[in-house]
Write an enzyme that holds these catalytic residues in place. Structure first.
Site, PDB file in Angstrom:
ATOM      1  N   SER A 137       0.844  -1.192   0.000  1.00 56.78           N
ATOM      2  CA  SER A 137       0.000   0.000   0.000  1.00 56.78           C
ATOM      3  C   SER A 137       0.877   1.238   0.000  1.00 56.78           C
ATOM      4  CB  SER A 137      -0.880   0.032   1.240  1.00 56.78           C
ATOM      5  OG  SER A 137      -1.535   1.276   1.334  1.00 56.78           O
ATOM      6  N   TYR A 150      -1.426   0.203  10.291  1.00 55.59           N
ATOM      7  CA  TYR A 150      -1.592  -0.503   9.014  1.00 55.59           C
ATOM      8  C   TYR A 150      -0.406  -0.201   8.101  1.00 55.59           C
ATOM      9  CZ  TYR A 150      -3.660  -1.080   4.270  1.00 55.59           C
ATOM     10  OH  TYR A 150      -3.913  -1.400   2.966  1.00 55.59           O
TER      11      TYR A 150
END
Ligand SMILES: Cc1cc2nc3c(=O)[nH]c(=O)nc-3n(C[C@H](O)[C@H](O)[C@H](O)COP(=O)(O)OP(=O)(O)OC[C@H]3O[C@@H](n4cnc5c(N)ncnc54)[C@H](O)[C@@H]3O)c2cc1C
Ligand SMILES: NC(=O)c1ccc[n+]([C@@H]2O[C@H](COP(=O)([O-])OP(=O)(O)OC[C@H]3O[C@@H](n4cnc5c(N)ncnc54)[C@H](OP(=O)(O)O)[C@@H]3O)[C@@H](O)[C@H]2O)c1
Lengths: 245, 445
Positions: A137, A150
């Site tokens: 990501s 995250y």
């Protein structure tokens, strides 16, 4: 072409699987929700997959990962491409206060994903060929207050993949991390998706599919995120700290 | 998990009406009951929508909620031997085409764009160039799933005794959510078409070629020069074709250019419309005769330019489609073309076709035997609306009807007079479902 998809019920994974189905590939779909896997399987067969099978597994369960990966490979009679797509976004605020929640974000997105990545890389190394595409990501490129737990897991995963790519340099197997920007999927359902920077799962899937054939070891999806993240990574802290991103 | 979010810019294809709606886009059928419960609890109405290729207001629910079905696009079962395909309602014809062609099949009926969903095709009971033989899409539906706001999911077949099947086909989304559709597919040896293009000099020429073509050609349609007057009134190009028995089964896999933004108003003055029409006419005449063409360009010439509706600018456009019974067809079509030519609001496209006598299965299905004329008009406010009023008068007089999928201003009295089964239909409307179109019709009742 034989393809194993870990986290096959993800919106990005499903869009990627459709590209493979159109090519007539053999697919093994792994995730934990059987009803969804079966619906996706039926669709992929109609869309042209030569074979589509499912395996139900909680991918975050650390036990027997290597053995299970070998089982998956045996189930479709070998492997050419592996896509690792599962993940959770978690809830940053509560996770900062509750170690159990933080641990879960790290365990699913990093620990378990790293274990599958290593198992898959080991299998490719034995074969001397094949591709592994891991979905990271842009959140892993610079810690932001909105989602740094995250982001930390995705950063770790990207580093692991880069290292494997380094180890495989000049050899047969390929390992790539694809870093999507914000994408319209169930993971981002609660976001306000205004603005032009939101991608569709199909746009990201096209990058994932291409990544299995060439490029890397780090690719952005869509590609303009490479430049956006280049700038964001290099912003001086005193500017970055004032930004509400 | 999925939820409604206030959304602007969810427009119909005509882009005239711009209202905010709460939109949810579920990816799993199991999410649907929860969304309906949420609406019931909040006392809001709901409408399922597809790919938004309807032009008017029947696919809009301003100020209320809509469920965008395009994420429910999975194939469920394809049985080439039985020639049946079952898929979720959000699957598009674009996705179905390569799947069907691979095994030597084709859609039984297709509209002039392949970017429609199965649910939308059923809810408008769409027609295509083969109406004279094949009837509407609904004629080929074998079974469908319909989820109502009371939480019951019906499985409906054409022989359904309750009448809910007949209300749902062509039912403008008002009877509930169509969750999946099973339909019959037809054999097609290739992705190519054997076609013939024949120019005609006037309206009588059209009727003569249409009558002569229908027995030997599965597909027929004509394009008419709306600016021609006098002796050449109704001149145009007739196109007819059938599936080529052999050849490639692969569709040309290319997406054409897109219109990137809404054009400024001035792009569409009378002069440029005239130039466009003349060019189109000339180009087709050059190619008059026989040709083998890819199915995509035969069925979907407009799909080559994505978002072509943006060339009509901010104010959008009206599409107007009527059908008049055979007895009145010549006179009413002539009167409409005269009215349009006199108004000088030239239409980019005027499509003329005769519908056959195969009865449409829906209570509110648009197609009936007769002649159908479809036109686009840039929205120029009251000038355009008064022209459409004049066309309405001709359709009313001829005992015809308008297609609710097309213009967002269909007058309620013309809707009632055109659809005699409306009374029977109303019993089947789900109390939680509505649309901007439906409220407009109800307000006048
Ligand atoms: C270039 C072009 C050419 C066209 N040519 C033709 C033609 O030749 N013949 C023809 O008949 N039409 C034609 N149309 C119109 C188009 O085929 C219809 O409007 C079609 O219904 C659009 O499907 P959609 O998926 O976009 O549905 P939408 O436009 O999004 O919705 C249409 C209707 O279906 C309802 N609906 C959609 N999905 C569901 C569902 N799952 N459950 C319940 N209700 C639902 C909506 O509420 C609405 O009332 C054309 C349109 C364009 C843009
Ligand atoms: N969407 C974005 O904006 C974005 C941006 C950058 C990166 N990504 C990454 O892209 C990947 C795909 O996500 P997505 O956007 O497609 O979202 P998604 O549709 O929500 O997919 C996430 C998937 O992960 C699965 N999963 C989670 N935990 C699991 C577990 N323990 N075992 C098995 N499966 C598990 C989920 O399955 P269940 O249904 O069973 O929970 C779900 O199918 C993820 O790695 C995500 O981090 C997404």
């Amino acid at each position: 072409m034989r393809v194993i998809i870990l986290g096959a019920t993800s919106a990005i994974a499903e869009a990627t699987a459709r590209l493979y189905a159109k090519e007539g590939a053999d697919l093994l779909l792994v995730a934990r929700r059987e009803d969804r896997l079966l619906a996706i399987r039926d669709d992929l067969l109609i869309r042209g997959a030569a074979k589509a099978e499912v395996a139900v597994r909680d991918l975050a369960d650390p036990h027997g990962i290597e053995a299970d990966f070998a089982r998956f490979v045996a189930q479709i009679g070998g492997v050419d491409h592996i896509i690792l797509a599962y993940g959770i976004l978690g809830d940053q605020g509560p996770a900062e206060r509750d170690p159990a929640q933080a641990e879960e974000i790290l365990r699913i997105n990093f620990n378990s994903a790293a274990a599958w990545t290593l198992a898959a890389a080991g299998a490719l190394e034995k074969l001397g060929r094949g591709s592994l595409v891991v979905i990271g990501s842009v959140a892993g490129d610079r810690g932001r207050r909105a989602n740094f737990i995250y982001g930390a897991a995705k950063a770790g995963l990207a580093t692991l993949v880069e290292g494997l790519a380094h180890r495989f340099a000049g050899q047969g197997p390929r390992v790539v991390v694809v870093k999507p920007g914000p994408t319209i999927t169930p993971m981002t359902e609660s976001f306000n998706r205004k603005g032009a920077l939101w991608a569709t799962p199909e746009q990201v899937a096209a990058v994932v599919r291409r990544a299995a054939d060439r490029g890397g070891p780090v690719l952005y999806a869509p590609w303009h995120w490479r430049f956006i993240m280049l700038i964001i990574r290099h912003l001086p802290t005193f500017i970055f700290n004032r930004m509400n991103i | 998990m999925t939820r409604f979010a206030p959304t602007e810019g969810v427009l119909s294809w005509g882009r005239v009406i711009r209202e905010t709606q709460d939109v949810a886009r579920p990816l799993w059928r199991e999410d649907l009951p929860g969304l309906l419960r949420e609406d019931t609890a909040a006392g809001r109405s709901c409408l399922a929508i597809g790919a938004r290729r309807s032009y008017g207001d029947s696919g809009l629910n301003g100020g209320q909620t809509v469920i965008d079905m395009t994420g429910l696009d999975r194939g469920i079962a394809f049985d080439p031997a039985r020639r049946t395909m079952r898929a979720e309602a959000g699957m598009t014809f674009d996705a179905l085409l390569p799947i069907l062609l691979r095994s030597g099949h084709f859609l039984p009926v297709t509209p002039g764009t392949r970017f429609v969903t199965l649910g939308g095709a059923v809810a408008n009971d769409v027609h295509g160039k083969n109406h004279h033989g094949a009837g509407t899409f609904g004629c080929w539906v074998r079974r469908l799933g319909l989820l109502r706001s009371d939480g019951v999911e019906w499985e409906l077949t054409p022989d359904d005794p309750t009448g809910l099947f007949a209300a749902t086909v062509g039912g403008l989304g008002l009877t509930g959510i169509i969750t999946w559709v099973e339909f019959e597919v037809i054999p097609a040896g290739s992705a190519l078409m054997d076609t013939e293009t024949v120019p005609f000099d006037d309206l009588d020429g059209f009727f003569a070629i249409a009558a002569e073509s229908e027995a030997g050609f599965d597909y027929t349609v004509a394009w008419v020069d709306c600016l021609a007057t006098g002796a050449s009134l109704g001149r145009g190009i007739f196109s007819r074709g059938r599936h080529a028995p052999t050849g490639t089964r692969l569709l040309a896999d290319k997406t054409g250019p897109a219109v990137p933004f809404e054009f400024p108003e001035l792009a569409l003055n009378g002069l440029s419309v005239r130039a466009f029409n003349t060019l189109y006419n000339w180009r087709s005449r050059m190619k008059a005769g026989k040709a083998v063409v890819p199915a995509l360009s035969f069925f979907y010439p407009l799909d080559a330019l994505r978002h072509w509706n943006r060339i009509y600018g901010r104010r959008g456009m009206y599409q107007y489609q009527s059908v008049v019974p055979p007895s009145a067809a010549r006179e009413a079509t002539r009167a409409m073309l005269q009215t349009i030519a006199a108004a000088g609001q030239g239409s980019f496209l005027a499509v003329l076709k005769t519908f056959g006598d195969r009865v449409s299965p829906g209570l509110l299905s648009f197609p009936r035997e007769g002649t159908t004329l479809a036109l686009d008009f840039p929205n120029r406010g009251s000038d355009t609306l008064s022209l459409l009023d004049r066309l309405d008068a001709i359709v009313r007089e001829a005992g015809g009807r308008l297609y609710p999928a097309k213009d967002g201003r269909l007058p309620p009295d013309l809707f009632r007079s055109g659809y005699p089964a409306l009374g029977a239909f109303e019993h089947h409307v789900d109390p939680q479902f509505s649309s901007r179109f439906w409220r407009r019709m109800q307000a006048a009742a």
